[in-house]
Design an enzyme around this catalytic site. Structure first.
Site, mmCIF file in Angstrom:
data_model
loop_
_atom_site.group_PDB
_atom_site.id
_atom_site.type_symbol
_atom_site.label_atom_id
_atom_site.label_comp_id
_atom_site.label_asym_id
_atom_site.label_seq_id
_atom_site.Cartn_x
_atom_site.Cartn_y
_atom_site.Cartn_z
ATOM 1 C CE LYS A 1 -13.683 10.688 0.374
ATOM 2 N NZ LYS A 1 -13.355 9.574 -0.370
ATOM 3 C CE LYS B 1 -15.083 12.706 -4.358
ATOM 4 N NZ LYS B 1 -13.501 12.134 -4.182
ATOM 5 C CD GLU C 1 -17.140 11.416 -1.915
ATOM 6 O OE1 GLU C 1 -16.009 11.604 -1.125
ATOM 7 O OE2 GLU C 1 -17.147 10.521 -2.764
ATOM 8 N NE ARG D 1 -2.630 -1.058 3.454
ATOM 9 C CZ ARG D 1 -2.435 -2.093 4.026
ATOM 10 N NH1 ARG D 1 -2.618 -3.435 3.518
ATOM 11 N NH2 ARG D 1 -1.937 -2.376 5.518
HETATM 12 P P1 13P Z 1 -14.423 7.303 -7.071
HETATM 13 O O1 13P Z 1 -13.827 8.313 -8.243
HETATM 14 O O2 13P Z 1 -13.465 5.976 -7.488
HETATM 15 O O3 13P Z 1 -15.662 7.293 -6.968
HETATM 16 O O4 13P Z 1 -13.943 7.781 -5.735
HETATM 17 C C1 13P Z 1 -13.984 8.954 -5.288
HETATM 18 C C2 13P Z 1 -13.942 9.070 -3.857
HETATM 19 O O5 13P Z 1 -13.109 9.853 -3.261
HETATM 20 C C3 13P Z 1 -15.280 8.242 -3.310
HETATM 21 O O6 13P Z 1 -15.033 8.611 -2.087
#
Ligand code: 13P
Length: 349
Positions: free
Chosen positions: A139, A222, A180, A49
């Site tokens: 986020k 987002k 998000e 990772r």
């Molecule tokens: P994806 O673009 O793979 O959907 O991931 C974005 C993301 O940060 C999901 O939380």
């Protein structure tokens, strides 16, 4: 009196959505990262990772198109094989470090098949720690599922409230919140149903953000795009997705919001670029906020598949990563073209 971060937050938010750039989500939790490794046969070790995240962050010239990257707790504490902390690598290369703060989506009591994102307990202290390590944005992902009789208003409200409490704490502690609310692409629903659910969700999110006194010019939204369900027999065209998505956002997102950066949510890499591009082509000059990307899979997938955990493949994987960043950077200006998928990778200095 607590510190006033207003100007710093405004400047960070603007830099995150600077023209021609977007965000790279590389904040997969250990479990999610391991699942993606397993699919391509990479052993799920901490060292793999780490090596993979080093590969991403040291991709030459990535900052041409990537303003910042979202890290996971394990990654933010890691360093390159030569011992340079990833946060330092990012600062040296001109990319803003961000951190995933939520603790994942858990079953919502009383609401079968629905989830609420957890992580508010102790969040103020975690924000202080990450800020002092050098993170400048964060986020939190909420998940809304479309199905028979779902989402419920109870689920939407619980998630929107948590997003707003998180965002307010971030701004108090100097981190720009990425808010998000992901409406999942899974299911056989129509584009129209996705529009309805996305509109209701984003409307509620801004209601809660307003109640919690979140400053809109110091946050990034987002969202997921408005698409047909992944298993729907009728798939909307690129222009239909772009049009529905921008209409939905114009109806729900205050003009003061610093920027919009989409997730890719299981779209193919080409769809994710084409949809973003079409929004710019069709709505040039009509959106009050910058519109760009914050993709994980739609940027990383080809690189991960090429790498396979082998150091001999690092350079090739970095070229693929750079290429996807370039395509999406172009899409964020309405300059992406299908032919770019065939072009040899040109690394600009
Ligand atoms: P994806 O673009 O793979 O959907 O991931 C974005 C993301 O940060 C999901 O939380």
């Amino acid at each position: 009196m607590s510190h006033n971060y207003t100007q710093e937050l405004q400047a960070t938010a603007r830099a995150m959505v600077a023209e021609g750039k977007g965000l790279l989500a590389m904040d997969e939790s250990t479990g999610t990262c391991n699942q993606r490794f397993e699919k391509v046969g990479i052993p799920t070790t901490e060292e793999n990772r780490r090596a993979y995240r080093e590969l991403i962050l040291t991709t030459p010239h990535l900052s041409n198109f990537i303003s910042g990257a979202i890290l996971y707790d394990e990654t933010i504490h890691q360093a390159t094989s030569s011992g340079i902390p990833f946060i330092q690598v990012m600062k040296d290369l001109g990319m803003i470090p961000g951190i995933k703060l939520d603790k994942g989506a858990k079953s919502l009591a009383g609401h079968p098949e629905e989830r609420v994102t957890e992580g508010l307990d102790g969040l103020r202290e975690r924000i202080t720690d990450y800020y002092s390590m050098g993170a400048r944005f964060a986020k939190w992902r909420a998940v809304i599922t479309i199905g028979e009789n779902i989402p419920t208003q109870g689920c939407i409200e619980a998630n929107a409230h948590a997003l707003a409490r998180y965002a307010a704490l971030c701004q108090e502690g100097g981190l720009v919140p990425i808010v998000e609310p992901e409406v999942l692409i899974d299911g056989d629903h129509t584009l129209g149903r996705c529009y309805e659910v996305t509109e209701t969700t984003i409307h509620e999110v801004f209601h809660q953000l307003y109640s919690q006194k979140v400053a809109f010019d110091q946050m990034i939204l987002k969202p997921s795009m408005v698409t047909s369900g992944a298993s729907s027999l009728i798939q909307a065209s690129v222009d239909e997705v772009a049009t529905a998505t921008i209409h939905c956002l114009l109806n729900t997102v205050p003009a003061a919001v610093a920027g919009i950066a989409f997730l890719s949510g299981g779209q193919t890499i080409v769809q994710a670029s084409a949809h973003l591009n079409a929004m710019h082509v069709l709505f040039e000059g009509q959106c009050p906020w910058p519109v760009t990307f914050s993709y994980a899979r739609a940027i990383q997938q080809p690189a991960l598949e090429h790498w396979k955990g082998e150091s001999a493949n690092v350079e090739g994987a970095q070229k693929l990563l750079y290429h996807r960043a370039m395509c999406n950077g172009a899409a964020s200006r309405g300059l992406y073209q299908a032919e770019m998928e065939k072009e040899p990778v040109a690394v600009r200095s």
